[in-house]
Design an enzyme around this catalytic site. Structure first.
Site, PDB file in Angstrom:
ATOM      1  N   GLU A 199      -6.743  -7.592  -1.194  1.00 18.30           N
ATOM      2  CA  GLU A 199      -7.341  -7.596   0.144  1.00 18.30           C
ATOM      3  C   GLU A 199      -8.828  -7.300   0.034  1.00 18.30           C
ATOM      4  O   GLU A 199      -9.223  -6.153  -0.182  1.00 18.30           O
ATOM      5  CB  GLU A 199      -6.679  -6.558   1.061  1.00 18.30           C
ATOM      6  CG  GLU A 199      -5.249  -6.877   1.446  1.00 18.30           C
ATOM      7  CD  GLU A 199      -4.706  -5.921   2.499  1.00 18.30           C
ATOM      8  OE1 GLU A 199      -5.501  -5.172   3.109  1.00 18.30           O
ATOM      9  OE2 GLU A 199      -3.471  -5.923   2.708  1.00 18.30           O
TER      10      GLU A 199
ATOM     11  N   GLU B 206       0.820  -1.209   0.000  1.00 21.67           N
ATOM     12  CA  GLU B 206       0.000   0.000   0.000  1.00 21.67           C
ATOM     13  C   GLU B 206       0.858   1.265   0.000  1.00 21.67           C
ATOM     14  O   GLU B 206       0.677   2.166   0.832  1.00 21.67           O
ATOM     15  CB  GLU B 206      -0.956  -0.014   1.199  1.00 21.67           C
ATOM     16  CG  GLU B 206      -1.985  -1.130   1.122  1.00 21.67           C
ATOM     17  CD  GLU B 206      -3.005  -1.105   2.241  1.00 21.67           C
ATOM     18  OE1 GLU B 206      -4.188  -1.344   1.977  1.00 21.67           O
ATOM     19  OE2 GLU B 206      -2.599  -0.844   3.398  1.00 21.67           O
TER      20      GLU B 206
END
Length: 644
Positions: free
Chosen positions: A267, A191
């Site tokens: 995710e 991320e």
């Protein structure tokens, strides 16, 4: 040839996952050179679930992985925590170390067990992992160097990353799919678009490190697609997305950013985690099912984060600071349970989400392979209550801890201990002997990182932190330049102890955080206090097991005290939960191993205690209670949540 979704096949005629994808030999790995995945030149959709080996006792790895496969998943995903595998600079532990977490760190064994259970693997090797884990997986000794900047091309940082990757990556390279192992995808960093950093050259250097160490499988990045492509380099990495709602919108965006490639949700959040003092997060079954099916139907490959959350054992929970500063102006500690509301709960038991997942994977996966029978849920027991027998005041333990002299109070990471690696976890005691006038006011400049107990001559004089509202009072990081009246009487040669707790380092976007007292000085009646003796209270297993509990339990003792009771088990131990709802705040230690944290403020009142941490016969249960103890330790068969 792939089987059609409606084809009826005898289970005994089905191939295993590996038989289907490797029959005839392995010629190629996972490919994204077309709008769909292929593995070894056969079409595949990745149905993955996250299981973190470092959050699950080693004895339970096979059980959790088999339950993953039994639900219809073909892949397991895991992070790799740098802070556990290199606990001190230049010292590595992959299961053969002498650290309290060593038995959790047999990474190679975990991945080989996954392959034995007919699962492929996605490895998210870091160096930053987030994962709601302590410091996002970074080792705290990085904080000793003021000019080191993580998640950038900073030369000091990259020298440490290079040294670590040169140890880690050869282990993983040998386990790649094209080398006969389970790993068919690696995630580079994590991320990066929300990191606060803009150094894409850093991602290039990580990629080159991986290539130099023999990594040849697919390299991916993951971010929220709505944030765009700012956290990746599209010519070098395969992009994946993270989200738990608006699946079609996110996948449309991912498709637009990366046309003519497969879609992968790295995710899909099956639930969420909890903070101390907040309400329990509890994602509904309907919301879970609807979003998961939306992803599968789109269609997109998907990794469920988490399939099985596990536990933040010891002091390994992370934290958040939503103002993203280094001063802890909005600090929130994450609880020890990482149950996450996942399909497989913290103890490995099936939930409604598990059965919903199994049905949806059966519906949407066109390729039918042999699945194992569902293993039984673990047997759990509520042991009889343990009576507290002995206690030990914290000040009576300090003689067994080498202290460090410092003119000023300093952060725990800056202490010259542990071969100059500083203190990573636990509590730090700042001690000063001085005369204290009647009505004297203590002032701690800046903020405490993260909570403090103030003792004068061994007596607690600071307020208790027992309710959520207490987090806004003296003794926590939410109060800047906190003040406290120390005594109503004049005291000569009094001992002032400031016991500061590291309640977990922030796991994302706060990278200069230090723990203890470091933001300013300590004053009494506006006069700075100097010449401190500092004691690192780390609660390492060897130290805790060496303590001599001689004092019989004294009811209604207040303040930071260690309490001991004995749990006697006849026969093989079983899983249980330690029920701490009658205690106030502290940690539980089982046979020397720090199980985790508890706090009456909730949302959780219990700690999962897996059977592998117990033994037949006598088990030492030690509780470090900050404020007010109960005379017994109770057990139950499941988690208890507070009513807020």
């Amino acid at each position: 040839m792939a089987l059609s979704a409606g084809m009826s096949v005898s289970p005994t005629a089905l191939p295993t996952n590996y038989e289907y994808y490797t029959s005839g030999g392995v010629k190629s790995g996972l490919s994204v050179d077309q709008p769909y995945f292929t593995l070894n030149d056969k079409n595949i959709s990745l149905y993955s679930g996250a299981v973190h080996y470092f959050r699950v006792p080693r004895a339970y790895w096979r059980d959790r992985l088999r339950k993953l496969r039994a639900a219809g998943f073909n892949t397991v995903e895991t992070y790799v925590p740098w802070n556990l595998h290199e606990p001190r600079s230049g010292e590595y532990d992959f299961g053969d170390g002498n650290n309290d977490m060593s038995d959790f760190l047999h990474l190679e064994e975990f991945l080989k067990t996954a392959q034995e259970e007919d699962l492929f693997a996605i490895v998210r090797s870091g160096p930053f992992i987030c994962a709601e884990f302590e410091f996002g997986g970074f080792p705290s000794w990085l904080l000793r160097e003021d000019d080191l900047e993580v998640r950038t091309t900073n030369s000091k940082y990259m020298n440490y990353v290079t040294r670590y990757f040169n140890i880690l990556l050869p282990i993983l390279a040998a386990l790649q799919f094209t080398n006969g192992g389970p790993i068919m995808m690696f995630q580079v960093e994590n991320e990066y678009a929300v990191s606060g950093k803009k150094d894409l050259e850093y991602l290039k250097q990580l990629r080159q490190l991986m290539l130099d160490n023999g990594i040849k499988e697919l390299l991916a990045t993951s971010d929220n697609p709505i944030r765009g492509a700012g956290g990746t380099i599209r010519s070098l990495f395969f992009m994946t997305g993270n989200f738990n709602k608006d699946a079609t919108k996110n996948l449309d965006q991912l498709k637009a950013l990366q046309p003519n490639k497969p879609l992968m949700t790295m995710e899909f959040w099956s639930g969420w985690f909890d903070f101390w003092g907040n309400r329990h997060n509890n994602a509904t079954l309907d919301d879970f099912k609807n979003v998961y099916e939306e992803i599968l139907k789109y269609p997109s490959s998907v990794n469920m984060y988490m399939f099985h959350g596990g536990t933040n054992f010891g002091f390994l929970n992370g934290a958040e600071n939503l103002k993203f500063d280094d001063l802890e102006t909005d600090y929130r500690s994450i609880i020890s349970s990482y149950d996450y509301g996942a399909p497989l709960d913290e103890s490995g038991a099936y939930t409604d989400k598990y059965y919903a997942t199994k049905d949806l994977l059966e519906k949407y996966n066109p390729i039918k392979t042999l699945l194992p029978a569902m293993p039984p849920s673990p047997e759990k027991i509520a042991y009889l209550a343990v009576t507290i027998q002995k206690q030990l005041r914290i000040e009576d333990t300090l003689a067994s801890i080498p202290n460090v002299y410092s003119k000023n109070v300093i952060a725990m990471e800056k202490l010259d201990i542990n071969n100059n690696n500083g203190q990573s976890f636990g509590y730090t005691v700042y001690r000063k002997v001085l005369d204290i006038p009647a009505g004297a006011v203590l002032k701690i400049e800046g903020r405490v990182c993260d909570t403090v107990m103030v003792l004068v001559n061994g007596q607690l004089v600071s307020p208790w932190i027992s309710r959520s509202v207490d987090l806004n009072s003296f003794g926590t990081s939410r109060v800047a330049n906190g003040t406290l009246v120390l005594t109503n009487n004049t005291l000569q040669g009094a001992t002032l102890d400031l016991i500061v707790e590291n309640w977990g380092r922030v796991n994302v976007r706060v990278y200069k955080q230090l723990k203890g007292l470091w933001q300013g000085g300590v004053l009494v009646n506006d006069q700075y206090i100097y010449d401190w003796q500092i004691y690192p209270l780390e609660f390492k297993k060897s130290w805790t097991n060496s303590l001599n509990f001689q004092t019989t339990y004294i009811k209604n003792t207040a303040g930071p005290v260690l309490y001991q009771g004995i749990l006697n088990i006849k026969g093989n131990p079983k899983d249980t939960f330690v029920n701490m709802q009658n205690w106030t705040k502290g940690i539980v230690i089982v046979n020397g191993f720090v199980l985790g944290r508890y706090a009456r403020m909730g949302p959780i009142q219990t700690l999962y205690l897996p059977a592998p941490l117990l033994k037949e016969g006598d088990n030492s249960i030690v509780v470090f209670e900050h404020f007010k103890a109960d005379g017994e330790i109770h057990f139950t068969t499941g988690h208890i949540y507070a009513n807020h």
